[in-house]
Design an enzyme around this catalytic site. Structure first.
Site, short mmCIF file in Angstrom:
data_model
loop_
_atom_site.label_atom_id
_atom_site.label_comp_id
_atom_site.label_asym_id
_atom_site.label_seq_id
_atom_site.Cartn_x
_atom_site.Cartn_y
_atom_site.Cartn_z
N ALA A 21 2.24 87.08 -16.23
CA ALA A 21 1.40 87.06 -17.42
C ALA A 21 1.50 88.35 -18.20
O ALA A 21 1.65 88.36 -19.43
CB ALA A 21 -0.06 86.79 -17.03
N ARG A 31 7.92 91.54 -29.73
CA ARG A 31 8.70 90.66 -30.60
C ARG A 31 7.92 90.29 -31.87
O ARG A 31 8.46 90.29 -32.97
CB ARG A 31 9.10 89.39 -29.85
N GLU A 46 1.07 99.04 -13.72
CA GLU A 46 1.31 98.18 -12.56
C GLU A 46 1.06 98.97 -11.28
O GLU A 46 1.61 100.05 -11.09
CB GLU A 46 2.73 97.64 -12.58
N CYS A 56 6.25 82.44 -5.99
CA CYS A 56 6.46 81.10 -5.47
C CYS A 56 7.70 81.02 -4.59
O CYS A 56 7.84 80.09 -3.78
CB CYS A 56 6.58 80.10 -6.61
N ASP A 306 -3.59 84.51 -13.16
CA ASP A 306 -4.42 84.12 -12.03
C ASP A 306 -5.82 84.72 -12.06
O ASP A 306 -6.69 84.28 -11.30
CB ASP A 306 -3.75 84.53 -10.71
N ASN A 328 2.69 82.45 -17.35
CA ASN A 328 3.69 82.77 -18.37
C ASN A 328 3.27 82.28 -19.75
O ASN A 328 3.42 83.00 -20.75
CB ASN A 328 5.03 82.15 -17.98
N TRP A 461 12.84 48.63 -12.14
CA TRP A 461 11.48 49.07 -12.44
C TRP A 461 11.33 50.45 -11.78
O TRP A 461 11.23 50.54 -10.56
CB TRP A 461 10.45 48.11 -11.87
#
Length: 475
Positions: A21, A31, A46, A56, A306, A328, A461
């Site tokens: 994030a 940008r 950080e 993940c 989170d 993100n 199907w």
């Protein structure tokens, strides 16, 4: 005599947290500012030595499927800096002053403190792994061999643990692992421990994959059990026994003792919102920030990832859904809006997917929308049906079974949720269901959609449509 006017300071955006994030916000802000012809400085703080990595992917790293931690990193700190972010690593934000518009942070080594001002602030502090009291010593440290699975530091710890010989020194004795928690991380880490040669027990307080309805979660339990994991449901850890500071066994609430060399903590997370709470920002029932649709939590302050609760699109209420996909997207929205944009985050459906592969077994699991209990509590008149089919035509060698549960509202026929448990190439069909849910379409719409068919990929199907059609016929 004229007096020189001091130059106006450049607009400064401070981002706390430099993972998914945070760095999405940082780069989008740069940008957007460049596109608008504006000069801004973006400072990111950080607390660890890692940035922009895939949490993940950690279970697959532990399993040995992924070779190194570097493979999980999308961008190095050096790359972020080269792209214009003033990234400051191994520093911990300790105080936010919303009146003076400053953030105080401390260097992890040495403890020296610095203060940085901000015009705009983005909180992307993530979440803490849940650590139960029994896993912690009287000195406040984790019992040896007991560890969560959240950060790359945790991943490095697990790589060290799985490469060690049995603590007893008997290399002929198979090492043992207890995984506590039957959700996504728990199932994935159970697979990892089996792959690493551990005799593995999975303890879960309710069912395996309890975000599914019980009839679907039971299918998962059966396959995980067949894959070599001793699955113990409706059980928590009552106490832990250690020798020399290292775990030797855990005792379940069922009274059983489970000898083990390591314990995986897969009990979920809680939002890391301490900084904001101390600064006076409100949080929700689940401990996360409550951003509006623009991800704002206060004037000039945004939050993403989170540490936030998000709006469930079906129920219209805040829920906790800590996933990298949302982080993100939310971070990008923050980046736009810190420099004058008006982008909005549209909410979530709870779409999620995982798998378990071991000892010749292969199960894929996916869900989206509401389960039966959630839909009933939300006031819907629930109708549901499980249909078992195949992922390919019956004569194709790649065919595997797929069980699909469709959940709909009897009054409006609106699709409310879909759950899939099946073999190889089954679970990504959940995205079709998520698209139908996103558009607030009916179970009839799902049954009638023009989806692709060829014998190696589907039945005439398509499985998810067959399930929808059968429920539609019964409603």
């Amino acid at each position: 005599m004229s007096t020189a006017v001091p130059p106006k300071p450049r607009e400064q955006i401070v981002v706390i947290g430099a993972d998914a994030a945070g760095m999405s916000a940082a780069h989008q802000a740069l940008r957007s500012a460049k596109a608008a012809g504006r000069d801004v400085d973006v400072i990111a703080l950080e607390k660890t030595s890692d940035t922009s990595y895939s949490a993940c992917g950690i279970p697959y790293l532990v399993a040995g499927t992924v070779g190194t931690t570097d493979e999980l990193s999308a961008r190095t700190p050096e790359k972020h800096r080269a792209m214009g972010v003033d990234l400051r690593m191994n520093v911990t934000a300790t105080h936010i002053d919303l009146d003076t518009r400053t953030v105080t942070y401390a260097h992890n080594t040495g403890g020296a403190q610095e203060v940085v001002r901000f015009d705009k602030l983005v909180l992307a502090t993530g979440a803490h792994p849940i650590i139960p009291d029994w896993a912690v010593t009287a000195e406040g440290e984790l019992v040896g061999g007991v560890h969560p699975v959240k950060s790359l530091d945790h991943a490095r710890h697990w790589l060290d643990l799985v490469s060690r010989p049995s603590p007893g020194g008997d290399t002929a004795t198979r090492r043992r692992a207890v995984v506590v928690g039957g959700g996504y991380i728990g199932v994935e880490m159970a697979e990892a421990m089996v792959q690493r040669g551990f005799s593995t027990t999975l303890l879960t307080r309710s069912a395996v994959m309890s975000s599914l309805d019980s009839d679907m979660s039971e299918r998962v339990r059966e396959t995980v059990q067949a894959g070599g994991v001793d699955v113990v449901t409706n059980t928590t850890v009552a106490e832990i026994d250690s020798v020399g500071g290292h775990v030797r066994s855990v005792t379940g609430s069922n009274g059983q003792v489970y000898p083990t060399d390591v314990v995986v903590l897969g009990l979920g997370v809680r939002p890391a919102t301490e900084l904001g709470v101390a600064a006076g920002l409100p949080i929700g029932e689940r401990g996360g920030y409550l951003p509006n649709e623009r991800q704002e939590v206060a004037a000039g302050v945004w939050a993403a990832g989170d540490c936030c609760e998000v709006i469930d699109r079906i129920r219209g209420k805040y829920v906790l859904a800590p996933l990298g996909t949302h982080a993100n997207k939310q971070g990008r929205i923050c980046g736009y809006n810190t420099v004058g944009g008006s982008h909005e985050f549209p909410g979530v459906l709870g779409t999620a997917i995982t798998r378990f592969i071991s000892a010749g077994t292969h199960v894929e699991v996916a869900r989206t929308g509401l389960g039966t209990r959630e839909a009933t509590e939300a006031g819907f008149e629930v109708e549901s049906l499980v249909t078992v089919g195949g992922t390919a035509s019956g004569y194709m060698p790649e065919r595997s079974p797929i069980a699909t549960k469709i959940i709909a509202d009897r009054r409006t026929r609106r699709l409310l949720g879909v759950q899939i448990v099946g073999g190889a190439q089954s679970a990504k069909r959940i995205d079709t269901a998520a698209a139908v849910l996103w558009g607030e379409m009916s179970v009839d719409d799902l049954a009638a959609m023009d989806l692709s068919y060829a014998p190696p990929f589907a039945t005439v199907w398509e499985a998810i449509q067959l399930a929808a059609r059968r429920l539609s016929d019964r409603m």
